[in-house]
Motif scaffolding. Structure first.
Motif, PDB file in Angstrom:
ATOM      1  N   ALA A 156       1.003  -1.275  -0.107  1.00 35.24           N
ATOM      2  CA  ALA A 156       0.009  -0.111   0.026  1.00 35.24           C
ATOM      3  C   ALA A 156       0.718   1.259  -0.010  1.00 35.24           C
ATOM      4  CB  ALA A 156      -0.961   0.006   1.243  1.00 35.24           C
ATOM      5  N   ILE A 157       2.174   1.211   0.770  1.00 38.37           N
ATOM      6  CA  ILE A 157       2.862   2.366   0.854  1.00 38.37           C
ATOM      7  C   ILE A 157       3.498   2.579  -0.506  1.00 38.37           C
ATOM      8  CG2 ILE A 157       5.078   3.121   1.911  1.00 38.37           C
ATOM      9  CD1 ILE A 157       3.749   2.066   4.681  1.00 38.37           C
ATOM     10  N   THR A 158       3.996   1.547  -1.003  1.00 40.39           N
ATOM     11  CA  THR A 158       4.970   1.743  -2.283  1.00 40.39           C
ATOM     12  C   THR A 158       3.866   2.110  -3.377  1.00 40.39           C
ATOM     13  OG1 THR A 158       4.741  -0.653  -2.592  1.00 40.39           O
ATOM     14  CG2 THR A 158       6.729   0.145  -1.591  1.00 40.39           C
ATOM     15  N   ASP A 159       2.813   1.720  -3.556  1.00 38.79           N
ATOM     16  CA  ASP A 159       1.785   2.282  -4.198  1.00 38.79           C
ATOM     17  C   ASP A 159       1.748   3.557  -4.472  1.00 38.79           C
ATOM     18  OD1 ASP A 159       1.176  -0.356  -5.258  1.00 38.79           O
ATOM     19  OD2 ASP A 159      -0.719  -0.412  -4.231  1.00 38.79           O
ATOM     20  N   PHE A 160       1.839   4.397  -3.165  1.00 43.13           N
ATOM     21  CA  PHE A 160       1.773   5.677  -3.156  1.00 43.13           C
ATOM     22  C   PHE A 160       3.013   6.380  -3.444  1.00 43.13           C
ATOM     23  CE2 PHE A 160      -1.712   4.896  -0.229  1.00 43.13           C
ATOM     24  CZ  PHE A 160      -2.784   5.762  -0.814  1.00 43.13           C
ATOM     25  N   ILE A 161       4.191   5.520  -3.512  1.00 38.14           N
ATOM     26  CA  ILE A 161       5.363   6.034  -3.779  1.00 38.14           C
ATOM     27  C   ILE A 161       5.576   6.156  -5.296  1.00 38.14           C
ATOM     28  CG2 ILE A 161       7.878   5.240  -3.868  1.00 38.14           C
ATOM     29  CD1 ILE A 161       7.739   4.523  -1.063  1.00 38.14           C
ATOM     30  N   PHE A 162       4.830   5.132  -6.285  1.00 33.92           N
ATOM     31  CA  PHE A 162       4.873   5.356  -7.528  1.00 33.92           C
ATOM     32  C   PHE A 162       4.053   6.201  -7.989  1.00 33.92           C
ATOM     33  CE2 PHE A 162       5.742   0.356  -6.743  1.00 33.92           C
ATOM     34  CZ  PHE A 162       7.069   0.727  -6.954  1.00 33.92           C
ATOM     35  N   ARG A 163       2.813   6.481  -7.297  1.00 34.27           N
ATOM     36  CA  ARG A 163       1.931   7.542  -7.818  1.00 34.27           C
ATOM     37  C   ARG A 163       2.670   8.876  -7.683  1.00 34.27           C
ATOM     38  NH1 ARG A 163      -3.270   5.517  -4.462  1.00 34.27           N
ATOM     39  NH2 ARG A 163      -3.518   3.306  -5.491  1.00 34.27           N
ATOM     40  N   ASN A 165       5.770   9.462  -7.763  1.00 33.29           N
ATOM     41  CA  ASN A 165       6.824   9.557  -8.649  1.00 33.29           C
ATOM     42  C   ASN A 165       6.169   9.951 -10.347  1.00 33.29           C
ATOM     43  OD1 ASN A 165       9.684   9.084  -9.681  1.00 33.29           O
ATOM     44  ND2 ASN A 165       8.768   7.362 -10.906  1.00 33.29           N
ATOM     45  N   GLU A 166       5.173   9.111 -10.546  1.00 31.05           N
ATOM     46  CA  GLU A 166       4.503   9.450 -11.702  1.00 31.05           C
ATOM     47  C   GLU A 166       4.020  10.790 -11.971  1.00 31.05           C
ATOM     48  OE1 GLU A 166      -0.046   7.873 -13.598  1.00 31.05           O
ATOM     49  OE2 GLU A 166       1.674   6.605 -12.949  1.00 31.05           O
ATOM     50  N   GLU A 167       3.458  11.341 -10.800  1.00 32.23           N
ATOM     51  CA  GLU A 167       2.940  12.888 -10.816  1.00 32.23           C
ATOM     52  C   GLU A 167       4.129  13.756 -10.950  1.00 32.23           C
ATOM     53  OE1 GLU A 167       0.145  14.258 -10.772  1.00 32.23           O
ATOM     54  OE2 GLU A 167      -1.387  12.588 -10.399  1.00 32.23           O
ATOM     55  N   LEU A 168       5.260  13.476 -10.390  1.00 33.74           N
ATOM     56  CA  LEU A 168       6.542  14.172 -10.433  1.00 33.74           C
ATOM     57  C   LEU A 168       6.979  14.489 -11.826  1.00 33.74           C
ATOM     58  CD1 LEU A 168       8.359  15.877  -8.578  1.00 33.74           C
ATOM     59  CD2 LEU A 168       9.780  13.681  -8.440  1.00 33.74           C
ATOM     60  N   HIS A 169       7.014  13.244 -12.859  1.00 35.91           N
ATOM     61  CA  HIS A 169       7.632  13.017 -13.938  1.00 35.91           C
ATOM     62  C   HIS A 169       6.585  13.575 -15.080  1.00 35.91           C
ATOM     63  CE1 HIS A 169      11.574  12.075 -12.856  1.00 35.91           C
ATOM     64  NE2 HIS A 169      11.125  11.312 -11.867  1.00 35.91           N
ATOM     65  N   GLN A 170       5.372  13.252 -14.936  1.00 34.96           N
ATOM     66  CA  GLN A 170       4.409  13.580 -16.015  1.00 34.96           C
ATOM     67  C   GLN A 170       3.998  14.891 -16.067  1.00 34.96           C
ATOM     68  OE1 GLN A 170       1.252  10.565 -15.975  1.00 34.96           O
ATOM     69  NE2 GLN A 170       2.462   9.074 -16.652  1.00 34.96           N
ATOM     70  N   GLN A 171       3.969  15.710 -15.075  1.00 32.16           N
ATOM     71  CA  GLN A 171       3.843  17.072 -14.994  1.00 32.16           C
ATOM     72  C   GLN A 171       2.623  17.319 -15.264  1.00 32.16           C
ATOM     73  OE1 GLN A 171       6.527  20.076 -14.204  1.00 32.16           O
ATOM     74  NE2 GLN A 171       6.616  18.081 -12.939  1.00 32.16           N
ATOM     75  N   LYS A 172       1.602  16.718 -14.910  1.00 27.23           N
ATOM     76  CA  LYS A 172      -0.004  16.918 -15.345  1.00 27.23           C
ATOM     77  C   LYS A 172      -0.330  18.185 -14.370  1.00 27.23           C
ATOM     78  CE  LYS A 172      -1.113  12.270 -16.470  1.00 27.23           C
ATOM     79  NZ  LYS A 172      -1.929  11.118 -16.064  1.00 27.23           N
ATOM     80  N   THR A 173      -1.543  18.558 -14.756  1.00 25.74           N
ATOM     81  CA  THR A 173      -2.246  19.872 -13.994  1.00 25.74           C
ATOM     82  C   THR A 173      -2.360  19.480 -12.654  1.00 25.74           C
ATOM     83  OG1 THR A 173      -3.140  20.584 -16.129  1.00 25.74           O
ATOM     84  CG2 THR A 173      -4.088  21.352 -14.018  1.00 25.74           C
ATOM     85  N   GLY A 174      -2.171  20.243 -11.816  1.00 31.83           N
ATOM     86  CA  GLY A 174      -2.197  20.215 -10.301  1.00 31.83           C
ATOM     87  C   GLY A 174      -1.288  18.887  -9.672  1.00 31.83           C
TER      88      GLY A 174
END
Length: 311
Positions: A156-163, A165-174
């Motif tokens: 459960a914790i590593t799932d949040f880590i991957f999310r 990382n994804e937000e950090l690199h994809q640079q989506k709005t918000g």
């Protein structure tokens, strides 16, 4: 290197987040995870996340002005937080809050994991900085900063880590707000495991409560409280009782623990600053430099100057 100014009796430099990377990591590894290798414009102010690739095998002792969450997936490492020593194994987590004395060593070659660093104000949209310790007890000075997790808890914790990382690199709005939300939920998952293990409950009827509480108090007050009787009074026991319980549990006397904390502080100042030996002696409340030199040599086998040259 930029550090926070010290205006009190505290003598160890307190590293700020923006200048901490060179202290804990080798050059960028190019793994593409988190801040391991990231463009400047993708960074989120007040927050950093890394994988263990490229981490230095020995860090500290030192202090920093941010929160730290260290997550071990594979391998082992030793961490010392104040006077408390912990051995990271697979599926374990350690945490620190701003201002704690922290060190890491004996990192195994197969180490794999992640760590998150964030400033006190990073989550202020969801929780005020002065409420973090109350919300997440593992960040409280009286809490337990280390826990081992079940497989499903770690997932459960590593799932949040991957999310994150994804937000950090994809640079989506918000993405900044999304990262804050994912971090909050990650800390909530740790809290659920913490409460499930009843680490928030004072085990006052066990032989482990008093020594553990004593170590936390020493880590917090050692610069101004040097006598065993001071801590005995805080704990509501006699000095003799405290000495006996601490020695039975740790093999060392209560006064030795106080000395250990002083030595940690002195070593950190010697290693990380150019402060003179005389100044260190007075800041650590020794009557004169000779007394400090004698104390340091007695406990370590070498003089403060020799330690500094070899550090």
């Amino acid at each position: 290197m930029s550090r926070k100014n010290n205006t009190s009796r505290e003598t160890i430099p307190v590293y700020i987040l923006e200048d901490f990377k060179e202290v804990h990591r080798h050059d960028d590894t190019g793994t593409g995870f988190g801040y391991n290798s990231i463009e400047e414009d993708k960074k989120i102010n007040g927050f950093e996340i890394y994988s263990s690739a490229g981490v230095k095998p020995v860090i500290g002792p030192l202090k920093s002005d941010f929160y730290r969450v260290c997550i071990t997936i594979h391998g082992t490492a030793d961490t010392q937080i104040g006077l408390e020593e912990f051995h990271h194994v697979p599926s374990s987590i350690s945490t620190t809050y701003p201002g704690q004395l922290y060190s890491k060593s004996n990192v195994s070659k197969d180490i794999s994991g992640y760590y998150i660093l964030f400033k006190e104000t990073f989550l202020e949209e969801m929780i005020p900085a002065d409420k973090i310790a109350a919300e997440f007890p593992f960040f409280d000075y009286a809490g337990v900063p280390f826990l081992e997790l079940k497989e499903e808890e770690m997932k459960a914790i590593t799932d949040f880590i991957f999310r994150i990382n994804e937000e950090l690199h994809q640079q989506k709005t918000g993405n900044g707000k999304a990262i804050r939300m994912h971090l909050y939920l990650l800390l909530l998952e740790i809290k659920r495991s913490y409460l499930a293990q009843q680490l928030h409950v004072d085990a006052r009827d066990t032989q482990h409560y008093l020594p553990a509480r004593f170590k936390k108090l020493v880590s917090r007050h050692f610069l101004t409280q040097r006598k065993v009787s001071d801590y005995a009074a805080m704990l509501g026991v006699t000095p003799n009782h405290l000495n006996r319980i601490v020695k039975d549990s740790t093999g060392r006397t209560a006064s030795a623990a106080i000395s250990d904390m002083l030595i940690q502080e002195a070593k950190a100042v010697l290693r990380h600053t150019d402060t003179t030996i005389s100044e260190i002696a007075y800041r650590l409340d020794f009557s004169d430099p000779t007394s400090f030199n004698r104390f340091f040599r007695e406990k370590t086998g070498i003089t403060p100057l020799a330690f500094r040259k070899n550090a």
